[in-house]
Design an enzyme around this catalytic site. Structure first.
Site, PDB file in Angstrom:
ATOM      1  N   GLY A  11      32.773 -22.205  29.357  1.00  0.00           N
ATOM      2  CA  GLY A  11      33.997 -22.862  29.844  1.00  0.00           C
ATOM      3  C   GLY A  11      34.894 -23.277  28.696  1.00  0.00           C
ATOM      4  N   ILE A  35      26.954 -19.382  34.580  1.00  0.00           N
ATOM      5  CA  ILE A  35      26.628 -18.672  35.822  1.00  0.00           C
ATOM      6  C   ILE A  35      26.803 -17.161  35.669  1.00  0.00           C
ATOM      7  CG2 ILE A  35      28.951 -18.812  36.810  1.00  0.00           C
ATOM      8  CD1 ILE A  35      27.190 -19.652  39.454  1.00  0.00           C
ATOM      9  N   TYR A 141      37.708 -34.788  42.251  1.00  0.00           N
ATOM     10  CA  TYR A 141      37.284 -34.707  40.847  1.00  0.00           C
ATOM     11  C   TYR A 141      37.040 -36.106  40.287  1.00  0.00           C
ATOM     12  CZ  TYR A 141      37.715 -33.564  35.833  1.00  0.00           C
ATOM     13  OH  TYR A 141      37.515 -33.430  34.472  1.00  0.00           O
TER      14      TYR A 141
HETATM   15  C1  VAH Z   1      41.772 -31.548  34.286  1.00  0.00           C
HETATM   16  N1  VAH Z   1      41.595 -30.894  31.951  1.00  0.00           N
HETATM   17  O1  VAH Z   1      42.977 -31.474  34.146  1.00  0.00           O
HETATM   18  C2  VAH Z   1      40.918 -31.618  33.018  1.00  0.00           C
HETATM   19  C3  VAH Z   1      40.709 -33.028  32.575  1.00  0.00           C
HETATM   20  C4  VAH Z   1      41.832 -35.151  31.956  1.00  0.00           C
HETATM   21  C5  VAH Z   1      41.991 -33.858  32.626  1.00  0.00           C
HETATM   22  O2  VAH Z   1      39.711 -33.669  33.283  1.00  0.00           O
HETATM   23  O3  VAH Z   1      41.221 -31.589  35.371  1.00  0.00           O
END
Ligand code: VAH
Length: 315
Positions: A11, A35, A141
């Site tokens: 990643g 993966i 997230y």
């Molecule tokens: C995102 N680059 O944009 C990641 C990160 C702080 C942002 O977690 O989801």
């Protein structure tokens, strides 16, 4: 850290972290897993295994066979992708994290996984966001990141696993392109500046977010993992940052190297609303005090290096 097992090693962070850790600890002491395999240096330059982080038994067996003493868990969906696939994101991000923590517990490994500024939400103080403050994220997230911080703390207090983590800002790199993040505009803008001399940003002007150049992020991971654990008051959620910028700030810095660079806007409401729910700037004093965090790259130094490296990469 002596025998390091990395998930999500292909990643955006993992692909550079794997190469750096092999230089520090020796190629054969760093196993990259993901993966799928690709032709990147991380996949081809040392030990590699296909591991789906939702398969806990496979993870334990692979790490055990490798004699891992450190688990660095990077595999996760980023904010925009997670928002588009919330149930899949929960299963992958939380199921994968639980499997990685269980692997660390079973094998007695030190453990690292990143959190993010995404772990904060609309009710969090936006400017100079404290290390300890309100965390009511409004995205899947962010929920994954808050739960992950708490889960990693739990594994430390309940099972004695040496868990550590960082709340990363947006990370900017010329090596592996980001995938599915909200802060990806801050990477795309440099590529487009070199290729086309212009960029249309999906994040609006005046939208400030913390950012950091990838070399500083990688150094922070090693510094935290090598720090004296007895001195850590926090463990899995250190605020770290190098700069707080909006698209106009980045464009103005690019114009010092590409004078005619043009920035326009076509705002993506989903990623704009995610960005607006995050802090404008972080307070990183806990990381500075507890393990000596220091960022080397500010916006000017990062822009100069990004443009130079991208000119070489893009020919
Ligand atoms: C995102 N680059 O944009 C990641 C990160 C702080 C942002 O977690 O989801």
């Amino acid at each position: 850290m002596k025998r390091i097992f990395i998930t999500g090693a292909l990643g955006q962070i993992g692909s550079e972290l794997t190469v750096m850790l092999r230089k520090i600890y020796g190629t054969d002491n760093v196993m990259a897993t993901d993966i799928r395999r690709n032709d990147s240096e991380a996949a081809q330059s040392g030990p590699f295994a296909i591991v789906d982080v939702t398969d806990g038994r496979k993870m334990v067996e692979t790490a055990k066979q490798f004699k891992a003493d450190t688990i660095i868990h990077m595999a996760a969906l980023l904010s925009a992708t997670a928002e588009a696939n919330p149930v899949f994101a929960w299963n992958l991000n939380m199921g994968g994290l639980m499997n990685a923590l269980e692997t660390a517990r079973e094998l007695g490994c030190q453990f690292f996984t990143p959190s993010s500024i995404g772990a904060f939400g609309p009710s969090t103080p936006k400017d100079n966001t404290p290390q300890d403050t309100v965390q009511r994220p409004a995205t899947m997230y962010g929920i994954n990141k808050v739960a992950g911080e708490l889960l990693a703390d739990y594994y430390f207090h309940r099972f004695g696993v040496d868990t550590r983590g960082l709340r990363f800002p947006g990370l900017i790199s010329y090596v592996a392109p980001p995938g599915g993040g909200t802060t990806d505009y801050a990477v795309e803008i440099y590529y487009e500046a070199i290729k086309n001399g212009k960029y249309t940003s999906y994040i609006n002007k005046g939208t400030y977010m913390d950012m950091m150049y990838m070399p500083d992020a990688l150094n922070a991971i090693v510094a935290l993992m090598e720090a004296d654990g007895a001195k850590l008051k926090h463990r899995n959620s250190f605020n770290v940052t190098a700069m707080s910028v909006d698209p106009e700030d980045i464009a103005a810095e690019i114009r010092k190297h590409i004078p005619g660079f043009e920035l326009t806007y076509d705002v993506d409401p989903v990623r704009q609303s995610i960005a607006e729910s995050w802090p404008n700037s972080l307070d990183a004093s806990a990381a500075i005090e507890e393990w000596g965090f220091k960022a080397e790259y500010d916006l000017a130094k990062m822009t100069e290096d990004m443009l130079q490296k991208l000119r070489e990469k893009l020919g």
